[in-house]
Design an enzyme around this catalytic site. Structure first.
Site, PDB file in Angstrom:
ATOM      1  CB  THR B  12      -0.985  -0.050   1.198  1.00  0.00           C
ATOM      2  OG1 THR B  12      -1.926   1.002   1.064  1.00  0.00           O
ATOM      3  CG2 THR B  12      -0.281   0.084   2.532  1.00  0.00           C
ATOM      4  CB  CYS B  13      -0.191   4.806   0.073  1.00  0.00           C
ATOM      5  SG  CYS B  13       0.434   6.466   0.283  1.00  0.00           S
ATOM      6  N   PRO B  14       3.122   4.367   0.781  1.00  0.00           N
ATOM      7  CG  PRO B  14       5.102   5.605   1.244  1.00  0.00           C
ATOM      8  CD  PRO B  14       4.093   4.651   1.878  1.00  0.00           C
TER       9      PRO B  14
END
Lengths: 139, 75
Positions: B12-14
């Site tokens: 997931t982000c980032p």
């Protein structure tokens, strides 16, 4: 000179340290330069063994709220702050530690993860860093 | 010309953006970078990053019935 993001990390709260490192990594990943100026409570997270130990900024509830959020973050596969910091350094991110705050809080360089710190400075260093920045944030 | 694969499925982000940036640093001009992922926002943000850095996105493809995506970029 390329585009640049400069973040002041004043908070030592876990969620806010996440915001700072995620935004800074995002800037680097999108081709910008990035620096984080770390002052006041943020400096606590630069101490040896303390990066992951900040409380939650809201609803910490003696660490219970923090534990709940941490569980949900693990489930969502959010990486550790240690990993975000190592990515930040690998991609050329710069950490500036505030020397005045260190003096106030009785923190010496020996207490800190000096391998992360590129520069020691005060407000002049932040201004000089930020004057040609496209993004600057206070967290 | 070499081919580099970046597998960020499940990340997931980032991380997807960051891993792409690492691959662009490692790759030489002309190399093909193939990114495989599942994070929805990164599917549009990786091409944004490429555009900002002047890299050419060759193809954006949905896989596994839309659960995965694959982006091909020329370094």
């Amino acid at each position: 000179m390329g585009e640049k993001a400069v973040i002041v990390l004043h908070s030592g709260d876990m969620d806010k340290v996440y915001s700072a490192l995620i935004i800074a990594n995002g800037a680097l990943a999108m081709g910008m330069e990035a620096s984080i100026f770390i002052t006041f409570w943020g400096l606590m997270r630069l101490k040896k063994g303390e990066l992951e130990k900040g409380p939650l900024s809201k609803m910490n509830m003696m660490g219970l709220g923090r534990q709940m959020i941490k569980k949900r973050m693990d489930k969502a596969n959010v990486v550790s702050l240690e990993r975000l910091m190592s990515d930040f350094k690998e991609l050329g991110g710069k950490i500036i530690a505030c020397e005045m705050t260190m003096e106030i809080m009785g923190i010496t360089k020996e207490d800190l993860r000096t391998e992360w710190v590129d520069e020691w400075g005060a407000v002049g260093t932040y201004i000089q860093e930020a004057r040609d920045a496209n993004i600057t944030l206070f967290i | 010309m070499a081919e580099l694969e970046v597998d960020v499925r499940g990340q997931t982000c980032p991380v997807p953006l960051v891993e792409c940036r690492k691959a662009f640093k490692k790759a030489s001009p002309g190399d093909l970078v193939i990114v495989k992922g599942t994070h929805p926002a990164s599917k549009k943000e990786i091409p944004m990053a490429c555009e900002a850095m002047g890299l050419k996105v060759l193809e954006i493809e949905d896989k596994e019935g839309g659960k995965e995506w694959e982006i091909k970029i020329r370094r």
